[in-house]
Design a protein around this motif. Structure first.
Motif, PDB file in Angstrom:
ATOM      1  N   ARG A 142       0.835  -1.202   0.000  1.00  0.00           N
ATOM      2  CA  ARG A 142       0.000   0.000   0.000  1.00  0.00           C
ATOM      3  C   ARG A 142       0.872   1.256   0.000  1.00  0.00           C
ATOM      4  O   ARG A 142       1.515   1.580   0.989  1.00  0.00           O
ATOM      5  CB  ARG A 142      -0.928  -0.005   1.221  1.00  0.00           C
ATOM      6  CG  ARG A 142      -1.878  -1.209   1.231  1.00  0.00           C
ATOM      7  CD  ARG A 142      -2.671  -1.290   2.518  1.00  0.00           C
ATOM      8  NE  ARG A 142      -3.618  -0.194   2.656  1.00  0.00           N
ATOM      9  CZ  ARG A 142      -4.793  -0.159   2.047  1.00  0.00           C
ATOM     10  NH1 ARG A 142      -5.155  -1.148   1.257  1.00  0.00           N
ATOM     11  NH2 ARG A 142      -5.615   0.847   2.236  1.00  0.00           N
ATOM     12  N   ALA A 179       1.365   5.413  -0.430  1.00  0.00           N
ATOM     13  CA  ALA A 179       0.700   6.718  -0.377  1.00  0.00           C
ATOM     14  C   ALA A 179       1.632   7.748  -0.996  1.00  0.00           C
ATOM     15  O   ALA A 179       2.844   7.638  -0.874  1.00  0.00           O
ATOM     16  CB  ALA A 179       0.388   7.099   1.066  1.00  0.00           C
ATOM     17  N   VAL A 209      -2.762   4.208  -2.678  1.00  0.00           N
ATOM     18  CA  VAL A 209      -4.027   4.126  -1.959  1.00  0.00           C
ATOM     19  C   VAL A 209      -4.568   5.523  -1.675  1.00  0.00           C
ATOM     20  O   VAL A 209      -5.763   5.712  -1.496  1.00  0.00           O
ATOM     21  CB  VAL A 209      -3.902   3.333  -0.636  1.00  0.00           C
ATOM     22  CG1 VAL A 209      -3.707   1.869  -0.936  1.00  0.00           C
ATOM     23  CG2 VAL A 209      -2.768   3.867   0.222  1.00  0.00           C
ATOM     24  N   THR A 210      -3.668   6.523  -1.649  1.00  0.00           N
ATOM     25  CA  THR A 210      -4.123   7.904  -1.471  1.00  0.00           C
ATOM     26  C   THR A 210      -3.071   8.844  -2.044  1.00  0.00           C
ATOM     27  O   THR A 210      -1.882   8.531  -2.029  1.00  0.00           O
ATOM     28  CB  THR A 210      -4.370   8.233   0.015  1.00  0.00           C
ATOM     29  OG1 THR A 210      -4.608   9.640   0.127  1.00  0.00           O
ATOM     30  CG2 THR A 210      -3.190   7.881   0.883  1.00  0.00           C
ATOM     31  N   GLN A 268      -2.010  12.779  -1.507  1.00  0.00           N
ATOM     32  CA  GLN A 268      -2.251  13.969  -0.683  1.00  0.00           C
ATOM     33  C   GLN A 268      -1.504  15.153  -1.267  1.00  0.00           C
ATOM     34  O   GLN A 268      -0.328  15.052  -1.602  1.00  0.00           O
ATOM     35  CB  GLN A 268      -1.774  13.715   0.754  1.00  0.00           C
ATOM     36  CG  GLN A 268      -2.489  12.582   1.457  1.00  0.00           C
ATOM     37  CD  GLN A 268      -3.907  12.965   1.846  1.00  0.00           C
ATOM     38  OE1 GLN A 268      -4.251  14.133   1.989  1.00  0.00           O
ATOM     39  NE2 GLN A 268      -4.759  11.948   2.010  1.00  0.00           N
ATOM     40  N   GLN A 285      -3.344  16.164   6.105  1.00  0.00           N
ATOM     41  CA  GLN A 285      -2.968  15.235   5.045  1.00  0.00           C
ATOM     42  C   GLN A 285      -2.429  13.936   5.632  1.00  0.00           C
ATOM     43  O   GLN A 285      -2.701  12.849   5.114  1.00  0.00           O
ATOM     44  CB  GLN A 285      -1.904  15.859   4.131  1.00  0.00           C
ATOM     45  CG  GLN A 285      -2.412  17.009   3.285  1.00  0.00           C
ATOM     46  CD  GLN A 285      -2.120  18.347   3.904  1.00  0.00           C
ATOM     47  OE1 GLN A 285      -2.005  18.471   5.119  1.00  0.00           O
ATOM     48  NE2 GLN A 285      -2.012  19.374   3.072  1.00  0.00           N
ATOM     49  N   GLY A 336      -5.147  11.802   7.104  1.00  0.00           N
ATOM     50  CA  GLY A 336      -5.894  11.273   5.963  1.00  0.00           C
ATOM     51  C   GLY A 336      -5.186  10.094   5.335  1.00  0.00           C
ATOM     52  O   GLY A 336      -5.808   9.083   4.979  1.00  0.00           O
ATOM     53  N   ALA A 337      -3.867  10.197   5.219  1.00  0.00           N
ATOM     54  CA  ALA A 337      -3.107   9.128   4.581  1.00  0.00           C
ATOM     55  C   ALA A 337      -2.968   7.923   5.501  1.00  0.00           C
ATOM     56  O   ALA A 337      -3.116   6.776   5.067  1.00  0.00           O
ATOM     57  CB  ALA A 337      -1.728   9.641   4.178  1.00  0.00           C
ATOM     58  N   ARG A 391      -4.848   6.794   7.711  1.00  0.00           N
ATOM     59  CA  ARG A 391      -6.087   6.027   7.817  1.00  0.00           C
ATOM     60  C   ARG A 391      -6.096   4.867   6.808  1.00  0.00           C
ATOM     61  O   ARG A 391      -6.722   3.849   7.019  1.00  0.00           O
ATOM     62  CB  ARG A 391      -7.275   6.958   7.558  1.00  0.00           C
ATOM     63  CG  ARG A 391      -8.468   6.678   8.420  1.00  0.00           C
ATOM     64  CD  ARG A 391      -9.518   7.771   8.261  1.00  0.00           C
ATOM     65  NE  ARG A 391      -9.136   9.003   8.931  1.00  0.00           N
ATOM     66  CZ  ARG A 391      -9.403  10.219   8.466  1.00  0.00           C
ATOM     67  NH1 ARG A 391     -10.032  10.366   7.323  1.00  0.00           N
ATOM     68  NH2 ARG A 391      -9.047  11.280   9.141  1.00  0.00           N
ATOM     69  N   GLN A 392      -5.354   5.051   5.707  1.00  0.00           N
ATOM     70  CA  GLN A 392      -5.287   3.994   4.681  1.00  0.00           C
ATOM     71  C   GLN A 392      -4.200   2.961   4.987  1.00  0.00           C
ATOM     72  O   GLN A 392      -3.913   2.116   4.138  1.00  0.00           O
ATOM     73  CB  GLN A 392      -4.991   4.616   3.310  1.00  0.00           C
ATOM     74  CG  GLN A 392      -5.945   5.716   2.893  1.00  0.00           C
ATOM     75  CD  GLN A 392      -7.316   5.186   2.546  1.00  0.00           C
ATOM     76  OE1 GLN A 392      -7.448   4.050   2.112  1.00  0.00           O
ATOM     77  NE2 GLN A 392      -8.344   5.985   2.748  1.00  0.00           N
TER      78      GLN A 392
END
Lengths: 405, 293
Positions: A181, A183, A212-213, A215, A227, A230-231, A233-234
């Protein structure tokens, strides 16, 4: 009467501007005059010595100074007939207008070639001017795509992000094959970061890792909590950052402070020891692809590293310094070869610039970066790239870019 | 050839200063100038790079296309100013300043995120209508002279006098039957058009255009032109724009100290001349002295 008087200054202003324009159009053209070789062949450099790009400009300035000293020494020792260079350095600031102005100033002063500007964004504004006036440009640090394509007089010794950036992703996956994963963070108001992030994202996709994200941050941001949460969390296990030294350093620090434990890959904007004081111990372990290795074992690089250590109290030279050194070296050696073929004093300035560009592109150069050459459109052809991992000395603000095998 | 391109940038500075000056002339502190400057630049950059029909067959970009860009940029900026002006100009003083800063920021963020604007990299390889800086100097000079003429005519015109009346006392002006909202809107639209026209020339001159051209920093710089030069008469902003744009370049011979000296000038200017370097009273005194001599 009143209105007439008031409009007088306006008329005077318009008159003055028109006069200046007319004078400029019919004045003698410096390009037709013979090349000025008294006191050294004039070469110009435009670096960001002020604005927030000055962290890069300072590294580059040292590179040019070392290159000057090195060239002087070698000229005296090996080839006394070689032309002397007189370098004129101007501040290019961090914006387009200042860099453009500095380019104009140096071209008007009759330089035979230009080194600079520091930022790709500035290159898009300033390089077309040099191209139109037929002045060779060797860019020491522009990594965006399409820079040499601005024209036949534009070249660079800095390998583009498209070649370098994917290497660090590959290395991160090699070190930790279980990464699934990824980011991505990038400074969205910065040209370099935006274009490099696109390359990173493509490299990730090529490895089957869709981010996955993604930012977005801003260059002037200090606080990245939104940010980052937010990241996180993934639950990423790889974070890829394209940012400049100051904001990127802060971002890494906050990532680690908020508990991120996985791998971090960063881009060329953080490729300077100036990040150590910012992220401190948290810099430890980040991966950066390098176009330069201080450990490269060639006579030229050993000499360069020794010169740098002498000047900077034992520190290891960063990539930007090595690239600036190489840019100067490329210009100096091309001039030397040209002079051997036909003495430089016999050229007019315009012809000298044109002949120098052809000579520059056709040569091979043994630089601190290793052996380099140019493709016909001015892109650097470099043999070896490296990936480094930052290793911080425990409890200090010092560290080093340790090359990974 | 020397420094002609500096002359062009000085001209841009003076034009942007006049764009800040016009709303100030009726007492409105608007910092929207860089926003409209950016709009003008994007109109020019997009039209000249994405619309092949405009560039003609020749080596240089045709002047008729440049004229079309100028016209379109003026129309777009004027329309945006017209639509936004009504609600925004209801605000006064610092609130208007904040609203216009917000406008600049919204435009900047839009330009960063829209696909057509090229994001942070922006648009590059903008074609050249002129061979060198001389052409730009001439075009900028003509635009500046026209704008100066307009501003000097305003002093004698009904519209200009209405603006002055609003600056002195908006309530009193309204009581005397001046349509204050309309007058303010006209000033705002004129200001937007001047900024957009400057943006068109600047985009070609700089070869590249991106979201950084219209930022909050630019708002402050253009305001500094007016604060330094003076906002009572149009000659003030022109002088401020010319001098403050030129100074960092003219100070290059002093090397590392140049930005410190530049900062000092900006600091000392308003201390010695709180009304700006050029005031109507100062001009009258100079005129009297000239007449005596």
């Amino acid at each position: 009467m009143e209105a007439g008087q008031r409009s007088l200054p306006g008329a005077a202003l318009a008159g003055a501007l028109a006069l200046a324009a007319a004078l400029a159009a019919c004045g003698p053209r410096a390009d037709d005059l013979p090349l000025q070789v008294e006191g050294g062949v004039p070469v110009g450099a435009v670096l960001s010595l002020t604005s927030n790009a000055n962290a890069y400009g300072q590294d580059q300035q040292i590179g040019l100074e070392l290159a000057q000293a090195w060239h002087q020494k070698r000229r005296k020792a090996d080839s006394p007939g070689a032309p002397e260079l007189s370098l004129r350095l101007e501040d290019g600031g961090g914006d387009e207008a200042t860099a453009t102005q500095a380019f104009n100033l140096l071209i008007d002063a009759g330089v035979v070639a230009l080194v600079g500007p520091t930022l790709s964004q500035q290159a898009f504004a300033a390089d077309p001017i040099a191209q139109r006036r037929g002045v060779p440009v060797v860019a020491p640090s522009n990594t965006a795509t399409n820079i040499p394509q601005i024209g036949g007089f534009i070249s660079r010794v800095s390998a583009p992000s498209t070649e370098i950036a994917p290497l660090s992703i590959a290395k991160a996956l090699e070190l930790n094959p279980s990464i699934r994963r990824a980011a991505v963070f990038y400074a969205q108001d910065d040209a370099y970061s935006t274009s490099e992030s696109a390359i990173f994202q493509k490299a990730l996709a090529d490895k089957g890792l869709k981010p996955v994200t993604v930012q977005r941050t801003q260059l002037n941001d200090q606080d990245f909590q939104n940010q980052i949460t937010g990241a996180l969390r993934q639950t990423p296990d790889l974070i890829v950052i394209s940012a400049q030294a100051v904001d990127g350093g802060n971002l890494i620090r906050q990532l680690r402070e908020l508990g991120y434990k996985g791998s971090i890959v960063v881009g060329n904007g953080m490729n300077t020891p100036n990040i150590y004081p910012i992220c401190q111990a948290y810099c430890d372990g980040i991966l950066i692809a390098q176009a330069y290795s201080p450990e490269l074992d060639t006579p030229m690089n050993r000499e360069f590293v020794a010169l740098y250590k002498l000047a900077k109290g034992g520190a290891i030279p960063p990539q930007l310094t090595a690239q600036a050194f190489s840019a100067y070296q490329v210009v100096a050696e091309a001039l030397q070869r040209l002079n051997k073929r036909q003495p430089l004093s016999q050229f007019s300035l315009a012809d000298a610039r044109k002949a120098l560009m052809a000579e520059l592109l056709s040569g091979r150069y043994d630089t601190p970066l290793g052996e380099i050459a140019f493709s016909p459109d001015g892109e650097v052809v470099q043999q070896r790239f490296h990936v480094a991992q930052v290793q911080m000395k425990p409890g200090s603000l010092n560290g080093r870019f340790a090359l990974l095998p | 050839m020397r420094d002609l391109s500096l002359l062009v940038q000085m001209g841009f500075g003076a034009l942007l200063a006049l764009s800040v000056y016009l709303p100030l002339r009726c007492g409105q502190l608007s910092l929207a100038t860089p926003g409209f400057y950016a709009i003008g630049g994007y109109v020019a950059a997009l039209l000249s790079t994405r619309w092949p029909a405009l560039s003609g067959g020749g080596a240089s970009y045709p002047l008729t296309s440049l004229a079309l860009e100028l016209l379109l940029a003026a129309l777009v900026a004027g329309a945006v100013a017209l639509v936004l002006g009504r609600p925004v100009l209801q605000l006064r003083g610092i609130y208007l300043a904040i609203a216009t800063i917000a406008l600049v920021e919204i435009l900047r963020v839009l330009n960063l995120n829209m696909a057509w604007s090229g994001g942070a990299v922006g648009i590059f390889g903008i074609p050249q209508p002129f061979d060198g800086p001389a052409g730009y100097a001439l075009a900028t000079g003509v635009l500046l002279a026209l704008t100066c003429w307009l501003c000097s005519r305003l002093e004698a015109m009904r519209l200009g006098r209405a603006m002055s009346a609003i600056r002195e006392d908006e309530l009193a002006a309204r009581c005397m039957g001046i349509p204050t909202a309309d007058v303010k809107l006209i000033a705002f639209v004129l200001s937007a058009v001047i900024a957009a026209l400057t943006g068109v020339l600047a985009a070609h001159f700089l070869n590249t255009w991106n979201a950084r051209q219209g930022s909050f920093d630019a708002s402050i710089t253009t305001l500094a032109f007016v604060v330094f030069g003076g906002s009572r008469i149009w000659l003030g902003p022109v002088l401020g724009g010319l001098v403050i744009t030129a100074l960092p370049e003219l100070l290059r011979p002093v090397g590392d100290l140049r930005l410190i000296l530049f900062g000092l000038v900006i600091l000392v200017g308003p201390i010695l001349f709180p009304q700006g370097v050029i005031t109507p009273e100062g001009l009258a005194r100079i005129r009297a002295a000239v007449r005596r001599a």
